[in-house]
Scaffold this motif. Structure first.
Motif, short mmCIF file in Angstrom:
data_model
loop_
_atom_site.label_atom_id
_atom_site.label_comp_id
_atom_site.label_asym_id
_atom_site.label_seq_id
_atom_site.Cartn_x
_atom_site.Cartn_y
_atom_site.Cartn_z
N LYS A 1 0.02 4.94 4.96
CA LYS A 1 0.32 4.65 3.57
C LYS A 1 -0.18 3.24 3.25
O LYS A 1 -0.48 2.47 4.11
CB LYS A 1 1.83 4.72 3.34
CG LYS A 1 2.46 6.00 3.83
CD LYS A 1 2.40 7.04 2.80
CE LYS A 1 3.10 8.28 3.30
NZ LYS A 1 3.20 9.33 2.42
N ALA A 2 -0.19 2.90 1.98
CA ALA A 2 -0.68 1.60 1.55
C ALA A 2 0.07 0.47 2.24
O ALA A 2 1.25 0.57 2.49
CB ALA A 2 -0.53 1.47 0.04
N GLY A 3 -0.62 -0.62 2.52
CA GLY A 3 -0.01 -1.77 3.14
C GLY A 3 -0.08 -1.74 4.65
O GLY A 3 0.28 -2.68 5.31
N ARG A 4 -0.52 -0.64 5.22
CA ARG A 4 -0.65 -0.54 6.67
C ARG A 4 -2.03 0.00 6.97
O ARG A 4 -2.63 0.67 6.16
CB ARG A 4 0.40 0.39 7.24
CG ARG A 4 1.74 -0.26 7.32
CD ARG A 4 2.68 0.75 7.71
NE ARG A 4 2.60 1.78 6.71
CZ ARG A 4 3.53 2.65 6.47
NH1 ARG A 4 4.60 2.66 7.18
NH2 ARG A 4 3.41 3.56 5.56
N SER B 1 -4.95 2.38 7.94
CA SER B 1 -5.16 3.83 7.94
C SER B 1 -6.41 4.06 8.75
O SER B 1 -7.11 3.13 9.07
CB SER B 1 -5.35 4.35 6.52
OG SER B 1 -6.60 4.00 6.03
N VAL B 2 -6.75 5.32 9.05
CA VAL B 2 -7.89 5.56 9.93
C VAL B 2 -9.04 4.67 9.51
O VAL B 2 -9.66 4.03 10.32
CB VAL B 2 -8.33 7.02 9.90
CG1 VAL B 2 -9.65 7.20 10.61
CG2 VAL B 2 -7.28 7.90 10.53
N ARG B 3 -9.30 4.58 8.21
CA ARG B 3 -10.38 3.70 7.77
C ARG B 3 -9.85 2.29 7.52
O ARG B 3 -10.36 1.32 8.04
CB ARG B 3 -11.01 4.28 6.51
CG ARG B 3 -11.77 5.55 6.80
CD ARG B 3 -12.34 6.14 5.51
NE ARG B 3 -13.03 7.38 5.74
CZ ARG B 3 -12.43 8.53 5.94
NH1 ARG B 3 -11.13 8.61 5.96
NH2 ARG B 3 -13.13 9.61 6.13
N ALA B 4 -8.84 2.19 6.69
CA ALA B 4 -8.33 0.87 6.29
C ALA B 4 -7.62 0.15 7.41
O ALA B 4 -7.60 -1.05 7.45
CB ALA B 4 -7.40 1.02 5.10
N THR C 1 -3.22 -8.79 6.89
CA THR C 1 -1.96 -9.51 7.02
C THR C 1 -0.84 -8.82 6.25
O THR C 1 0.33 -9.08 6.50
CB THR C 1 -2.10 -10.96 6.50
OG1 THR C 1 -2.55 -10.91 5.15
CG2 THR C 1 -3.07 -11.75 7.37
N THR C 2 -1.20 -7.92 5.34
CA THR C 2 -0.20 -7.22 4.53
C THR C 2 0.36 -5.98 5.22
O THR C 2 1.29 -5.37 4.72
CB THR C 2 -0.81 -6.80 3.19
OG1 THR C 2 -1.97 -6.00 3.44
CG2 THR C 2 -1.17 -8.00 2.34
#
Length: 196
Positions: free
Chosen positions: A8-11, A13-16, A165-166
């Motif tokens: 989910k956002a803020g952590r 992800s496979v790409r992010a 960092t987020t």
């Protein structure tokens, strides 16, 4: 890394998440395994298995204990797999299947392509939320996964991979398990957009 299962956002992800899925996943993931020979001792998790006890309660059933044991075993196997970016030689398939296993394998593939592995291990604190008796019994586990000491590194240089960092380093995660015969299997892992 297994928390990468459903990032989910803020952590990451496979790409992010820069391939730090469950590590920073699952996690999820979990966990134990053998080296496939191409990893070195600095990237292997401790040979001591993770032990997790349900919170003290007079209502902890044998079924709850079996669910927690399967969940913990899955995380142990995940940790071993992420430490070498491969599920080969691990116990991952003994307690993990369906979406959970597919997500972990996707994470591992991305890590191999990026030349990354993990060191250390996540801390988990699972609790059985419910067990449903049906033709195929199901269980839900809630967990607080702490990835503070589960580090993503470049396999060649042994240097830490910078991550956003987020991202949450301690997050709520849920797991769905199914009972196949006498054995509980983790079928889905979901990281929440919530710190714990």
């Amino acid at each position: 890394m297994t928390r990468a299962i459903q990032h989910k956002a803020g952590r990451p992800s496979v790409r992010a998440r820069t391939y730090a899925t469950a590590l920073l996943v699952t996690g999820t993931f979990l966990v134990v395994g053998c080296s496939n020979g191409d990893s070195d001792s600095s990237s292997n998790p401790s040979s001591t298995p993770t032990t997790v006890s349900p919170s003290p309660s007079s209502t902890v059933s044998a079924e709850d204990t079996a669910v927690i044991a399967a969940y913990t075993s899955s995380w142990d196997a995940q940790t071993a797999a992420y430490s070498k970016a491969s599920s080969s030689g691990t116990d991952l398939k003994k307690n993990t299947t369906f979406k959970a296993l597919a997500d972990i394998e996707n994470d591992l593939s991305a890590m191999r392509k990026a030349g990354q592995v993990t060191t250390g291990r996540p801390a988990i604190d699972p609790k059985v939320v419910k067990v449903t008796d049906a033709k195929i019994p199901t269980a839900t586990v809630a967990d607080c996964v702490d990835t503070t000491n589960w580090i993503l590194i470049d396999k060649a240089s042994k240097t830490k991979v910078p991550l956003p960092t987020t991202r949450l380093t301690k997050y709520v995660s849920t797991a769905t398990l199914e009972k196949w015969g006498t054995k509980w299997m983790v079928t889905k892992l979901t990281a929440q957009e919530q710190a714990c």
